[in-house]
Design a protein around this motif. Structure first.
Motif, PDB file in Angstrom:
ATOM      1  N   SER A  28      41.011  42.648  48.247  1.00  0.00           N
ATOM      2  CA  SER A  28      41.274  42.775  46.996  1.00  0.00           C
ATOM      3  C   SER A  28      42.839  43.287  46.978  1.00  0.00           C
ATOM      4  O   SER A  28      43.448  44.168  47.942  1.00  0.00           O
ATOM      5  CB  SER A  28      40.407  44.008  46.390  1.00  0.00           C
ATOM      6  OG  SER A  28      40.385  45.057  47.233  1.00  0.00           O
ATOM      7  N   GLU A  29      43.489  43.335  45.787  1.00  0.00           N
ATOM      8  CA  GLU A  29      44.713  43.840  45.575  1.00  0.00           C
ATOM      9  C   GLU A  29      44.840  45.287  45.745  1.00  0.00           C
ATOM     10  O   GLU A  29      45.595  45.821  46.217  1.00  0.00           O
ATOM     11  CB  GLU A  29      45.155  43.356  44.055  1.00  0.00           C
ATOM     12  CG  GLU A  29      46.715  43.860  43.787  1.00  0.00           C
ATOM     13  CD  GLU A  29      46.817  45.346  43.286  1.00  0.00           C
ATOM     14  OE1 GLU A  29      48.160  45.817  43.481  1.00  0.00           O
ATOM     15  OE2 GLU A  29      45.883  45.780  43.014  1.00  0.00           O
ATOM     16  N   PHE A  30      43.606  46.063  45.418  1.00  0.00           N
ATOM     17  CA  PHE A  30      43.235  47.450  45.388  1.00  0.00           C
ATOM     18  C   PHE A  30      43.463  47.791  46.824  1.00  0.00           C
ATOM     19  O   PHE A  30      44.263  48.991  47.133  1.00  0.00           O
ATOM     20  CB  PHE A  30      42.137  47.967  44.846  1.00  0.00           C
ATOM     21  CG  PHE A  30      41.739  49.296  45.158  1.00  0.00           C
ATOM     22  CD1 PHE A  30      42.270  50.327  44.123  1.00  0.00           C
ATOM     23  CD2 PHE A  30      41.142  49.790  46.249  1.00  0.00           C
ATOM     24  CE1 PHE A  30      41.967  51.665  44.285  1.00  0.00           C
ATOM     25  CE2 PHE A  30      40.848  51.328  46.602  1.00  0.00           C
ATOM     26  CZ  PHE A  30      41.271  52.032  45.264  1.00  0.00           C
ATOM     27  N   PHE A  31      42.884  47.197  47.975  1.00  0.00           N
ATOM     28  CA  PHE A  31      42.813  47.611  49.117  1.00  0.00           C
ATOM     29  C   PHE A  31      44.152  47.406  49.702  1.00  0.00           C
ATOM     30  O   PHE A  31      44.610  48.354  50.537  1.00  0.00           O
ATOM     31  CB  PHE A  31      41.665  46.779  49.878  1.00  0.00           C
ATOM     32  CG  PHE A  31      41.594  47.073  51.315  1.00  0.00           C
ATOM     33  CD1 PHE A  31      40.462  47.702  51.655  1.00  0.00           C
ATOM     34  CD2 PHE A  31      42.448  46.499  52.502  1.00  0.00           C
ATOM     35  CE1 PHE A  31      40.059  48.232  52.877  1.00  0.00           C
ATOM     36  CE2 PHE A  31      42.168  46.995  53.830  1.00  0.00           C
ATOM     37  CZ  PHE A  31      40.967  47.801  54.012  1.00  0.00           C
ATOM     38  N   SER A  32      44.906  46.287  49.700  1.00  0.00           N
ATOM     39  CA  SER A  32      46.287  45.952  50.081  1.00  0.00           C
ATOM     40  C   SER A  32      47.160  47.139  49.555  1.00  0.00           C
ATOM     41  O   SER A  32      47.980  47.432  50.670  1.00  0.00           O
ATOM     42  CB  SER A  32      46.470  44.600  49.704  1.00  0.00           C
ATOM     43  OG  SER A  32      47.829  44.393  50.354  1.00  0.00           O
TER      44      SER A  32
ATOM     45  N   ALA B 110      38.496  35.767  38.297  1.00  0.00           N
ATOM     46  CA  ALA B 110      39.320  35.123  38.765  1.00  0.00           C
ATOM     47  C   ALA B 110      38.920  34.902  40.402  1.00  0.00           C
ATOM     48  O   ALA B 110      39.448  33.981  41.076  1.00  0.00           O
ATOM     49  CB  ALA B 110      40.827  35.810  38.838  1.00  0.00           C
ATOM     50  N   ASP B 111      38.284  35.893  40.656  1.00  0.00           N
ATOM     51  CA  ASP B 111      37.770  35.958  42.382  1.00  0.00           C
ATOM     52  C   ASP B 111      36.515  35.776  42.475  1.00  0.00           C
ATOM     53  O   ASP B 111      35.920  35.855  43.646  1.00  0.00           O
ATOM     54  CB  ASP B 111      38.376  37.344  42.948  1.00  0.00           C
ATOM     55  CG  ASP B 111      38.693  37.228  44.410  1.00  0.00           C
ATOM     56  OD1 ASP B 111      38.806  36.261  44.919  1.00  0.00           O
ATOM     57  OD2 ASP B 111      38.468  38.515  45.176  1.00  0.00           O
ATOM     58  N   PHE B 112      35.688  35.302  41.458  1.00  0.00           N
ATOM     59  CA  PHE B 112      34.425  35.202  41.561  1.00  0.00           C
ATOM     60  C   PHE B 112      33.810  34.210  42.709  1.00  0.00           C
ATOM     61  O   PHE B 112      32.915  34.526  43.353  1.00  0.00           O
ATOM     62  CB  PHE B 112      33.663  34.919  40.214  1.00  0.00           C
ATOM     63  CG  PHE B 112      32.054  34.527  40.437  1.00  0.00           C
ATOM     64  CD1 PHE B 112      31.275  35.733  40.286  1.00  0.00           C
ATOM     65  CD2 PHE B 112      31.686  33.470  40.387  1.00  0.00           C
ATOM     66  CE1 PHE B 112      30.007  35.257  40.351  1.00  0.00           C
ATOM     67  CE2 PHE B 112      30.378  32.957  40.105  1.00  0.00           C
ATOM     68  CZ  PHE B 112      29.555  34.042  40.413  1.00  0.00           C
ATOM     69  N   GLU B 113      34.291  33.121  42.666  1.00  0.00           N
ATOM     70  CA  GLU B 113      34.058  31.749  43.473  1.00  0.00           C
ATOM     71  C   GLU B 113      34.223  32.434  44.896  1.00  0.00           C
ATOM     72  O   GLU B 113      33.301  32.036  45.871  1.00  0.00           O
ATOM     73  CB  GLU B 113      34.953  30.620  43.210  1.00  0.00           C
ATOM     74  CG  GLU B 113      34.031  30.005  41.725  1.00  0.00           C
ATOM     75  CD  GLU B 113      33.000  29.595  41.851  1.00  0.00           C
ATOM     76  OE1 GLU B 113      32.473  29.352  43.073  1.00  0.00           O
ATOM     77  OE2 GLU B 113      32.161  29.630  40.895  1.00  0.00           O
ATOM     78  N   ARG B 114      35.530  33.156  45.273  1.00  0.00           N
ATOM     79  CA  ARG B 114      35.715  33.325  46.530  1.00  0.00           C
ATOM     80  C   ARG B 114      34.409  34.302  47.077  1.00  0.00           C
ATOM     81  O   ARG B 114      33.787  34.375  48.125  1.00  0.00           O
ATOM     82  CB  ARG B 114      36.942  34.277  46.646  1.00  0.00           C
ATOM     83  CG  ARG B 114      37.128  34.538  48.312  1.00  0.00           C
ATOM     84  CD  ARG B 114      38.322  35.760  48.248  1.00  0.00           C
ATOM     85  NE  ARG B 114      37.762  36.918  47.486  1.00  0.00           N
ATOM     86  CZ  ARG B 114      36.981  37.796  48.033  1.00  0.00           C
ATOM     87  NH1 ARG B 114      36.625  37.527  49.169  1.00  0.00           N
ATOM     88  NH2 ARG B 114      36.593  38.628  47.122  1.00  0.00           N
ATOM     89  N   ALA B 115      34.249  35.250  46.187  1.00  0.00           N
ATOM     90  CA  ALA B 115      33.388  36.394  46.476  1.00  0.00           C
ATOM     91  C   ALA B 115      31.704  35.640  46.679  1.00  0.00           C
ATOM     92  O   ALA B 115      30.955  36.025  47.560  1.00  0.00           O
ATOM     93  CB  ALA B 115      33.041  37.523  45.239  1.00  0.00           C
ATOM     94  N   ARG B 116      31.725  34.753  45.775  1.00  0.00           N
ATOM     95  CA  ARG B 116      30.221  33.873  45.811  1.00  0.00           C
ATOM     96  C   ARG B 116      30.338  33.078  47.168  1.00  0.00           C
ATOM     97  O   ARG B 116      29.038  33.235  47.761  1.00  0.00           O
ATOM     98  CB  ARG B 116      29.962  33.026  44.842  1.00  0.00           C
ATOM     99  CG  ARG B 116      28.619  32.450  45.042  1.00  0.00           C
ATOM    100  CD  ARG B 116      28.185  31.820  43.580  1.00  0.00           C
ATOM    101  NE  ARG B 116      28.756  30.889  42.906  1.00  0.00           N
ATOM    102  CZ  ARG B 116      28.564  30.034  41.860  1.00  0.00           C
ATOM    103  NH1 ARG B 116      27.353  30.627  40.778  1.00  0.00           N
ATOM    104  NH2 ARG B 116      29.517  29.264  41.482  1.00  0.00           N
ATOM    105  N   ARG B 117      31.190  32.351  47.472  1.00  0.00           N
ATOM    106  CA  ARG B 117      31.360  31.643  48.817  1.00  0.00           C
ATOM    107  C   ARG B 117      31.111  32.821  49.961  1.00  0.00           C
ATOM    108  O   ARG B 117      30.191  32.326  51.040  1.00  0.00           O
ATOM    109  CB  ARG B 117      32.515  30.827  48.982  1.00  0.00           C
ATOM    110  CG  ARG B 117      32.415  29.751  47.881  1.00  0.00           C
ATOM    111  CD  ARG B 117      33.647  28.781  48.422  1.00  0.00           C
ATOM    112  NE  ARG B 117      35.222  29.453  48.585  1.00  0.00           N
ATOM    113  CZ  ARG B 117      36.071  29.518  47.388  1.00  0.00           C
ATOM    114  NH1 ARG B 117      35.493  28.876  46.139  1.00  0.00           N
ATOM    115  NH2 ARG B 117      36.969  29.966  47.354  1.00  0.00           N
ATOM    116  N   ARG B 118      31.739  33.726  50.101  1.00  0.00           N
ATOM    117  CA  ARG B 118      31.300  34.757  51.364  1.00  0.00           C
ATOM    118  C   ARG B 118      29.941  35.314  50.958  1.00  0.00           C
ATOM    119  O   ARG B 118      29.387  35.327  52.323  1.00  0.00           O
ATOM    120  CB  ARG B 118      32.594  35.771  50.707  1.00  0.00           C
ATOM    121  CG  ARG B 118      32.409  36.976  51.751  1.00  0.00           C
ATOM    122  CD  ARG B 118      33.461  38.305  51.917  1.00  0.00           C
ATOM    123  NE  ARG B 118      33.133  39.092  52.809  1.00  0.00           N
ATOM    124  CZ  ARG B 118      34.030  40.264  52.949  1.00  0.00           C
ATOM    125  NH1 ARG B 118      34.810  40.644  52.071  1.00  0.00           N
ATOM    126  NH2 ARG B 118      33.762  41.163  53.959  1.00  0.00           N
TER     127      ARG B 118
END
Length: 366
Positions: free
Chosen positions: A281-285, A342-350
């Protein structure tokens, strides 16, 4: 009943037993088998000291069931090359065994004997009380355990969740052999049992062995149900000698769900935390580079059950108040942002990848 998963090309066979209880098996070629016997009796089922079930009796019972008239049943597992373990939670107690396929039928017989046959002479019970009391003291030196238990105390004050699953030194004093025997007879019923297994297993043979053993257990259903927790959030602190303070924030979820609805809700919360606060996430970075959060300890967890539910978020920080402030600011902004979409597909794949990876070995499959 068997349902074939097209992608994994494996089936879960579910069999309701005549004697009560249920068996769920993934039959898979290989040399090793793993099984977990789950009994629907945990800390939140305890009726309280006035009813003869003080805090910690579910955990105490799990420990003492290893004692049989001929000695510690764990030695009999070792004799056939099987590994045995047990764990008490808030809503269940689990007994797990791992063995070679050639001795698995014998290991299952021992597993059912372990949970189903009670033997509580007073002298060993007194020794166990001292052992568990020492165990409680040891956990007081674990920062992970202390912070989690402190968080539960702040979230659910004056409720069973706020007390260590193992009980307290005072509650242990009121547990004796007679109370353990009544507790076992009341809660360890066939209808409260589920057996999950994976490996080269003959499902029919396993079901027959379970039914035969469960017929010797007390019949009927346990009359107890887990106490539903009611969140009353507050602030709590624990004093420990640490290099850096730890700050955890807890967010209760009071909406009660069951079955698949509960599972979907838990997955959705895990994905939301991953999108907003995960390592990608942008927050973490941003806050890792600024030194506000610790990359090793910062993260979120979701704890969902039919009796309670909450998310926790935080970690070690030199400036815990500053960390809390930016977390709350991020949560306040999230509903108006497009980050989740925007990040849903990445989170679902993970999340999907994590599940598939857990299907790789017999233990995680179970």
């Amino acid at each position: 009943m068997a349902n074939l998963h097209e992608s994994l090309q494996e089936s879960v066979v579910i069999q309701d037993l005549d004697a009560g209880g249920r068996v769920c098996v993934v039959s898979r070629a290989g040399r090793r088998c793993h099984a977990v016997l789950n009994v629907a009796f945990g800390a939140l089922h305890e009726a309280g000291a006035r009813c003869g079930e003080p805090a910690g009796i579910a955990h105490f019972l799990e420990h003492r069931l290893f004692e049989k008239p001929g000695g510690d049943i764990g030695e009999r597992f070792s004799d056939i090359g099987a590994d045995i373990d047990a764990q008490t939670g808030f809503t269940s107690t689990s007994y797990s065994v791992t063995s070679g396929a050639d001795v698995f039928p014998e290991a299952i017989e021992l597993l059912l004997e372990l949970a189903g046959r009670a033997h509580f002479p007073e002298d060993p019970v007194d020794r166990e009380r001292a052992i568990i009391g020492h165990e409680i003291q040891l956990f007081e030196d674990s920062v992970d355990w202390v912070t989690f238990q402190t968080l539960l105390g702040a979230l659910y004050p004056d409720q069973r969740l706020a007390v260590d699953i193992a009980g307290t030194p005072d509650s242990l004093l009121s547990i004796d052999g007679a109370r353990l025997e009544r507790c076992h007879e009341r809660h360890y019923r066939p209808a409260s049992v589920q057996l999950f297994a994976c490996g080269p297993i003959d499902v029919g043979r396993l079901g027959r062995a379970c039914s035969q053993a469960l017929r010797c257990w007390p019949q009927g259903r346990s009359t107890a149900s887990p106490t539903r927790a009611r969140a009353r959030p507050d602030r709590a602190e624990a004093t420990m000698s640490l290099a850096r303070p730890r700050r955890l924030l807890a967010f209760p979820d009071e909406i009660r769900r069951h079955g698949l609805a509960l599972m979907r809700h838990e997955l959705a919360l895990e994905m939301a935390l991953d999108i907003l606060f995960g390592p990608g996430s942008e927050f973490f970075s941003r806050h890792y580079e600024a030194g506000l959060l610790d990359g090793e300890t910062f993260g979120g967890e979701v704890h969902m059950d039919e009796s309670y539910g909450f998310c926790l978020l935080g970690g070690d920080a030199d400036d815990p108040d500053g960390l809390q402030e930016v977390i709350l600011e991020e949560l306040a902004r999230a509903p108006g942002s497009d980050w989740i979409e925007a990040d849903f597909e990445r989170a679902r794949r993970r999340a999907y990848g994590d599940m598939v990876c857990r299907w790789e070995d017999v233990e995680s499959t179970v």
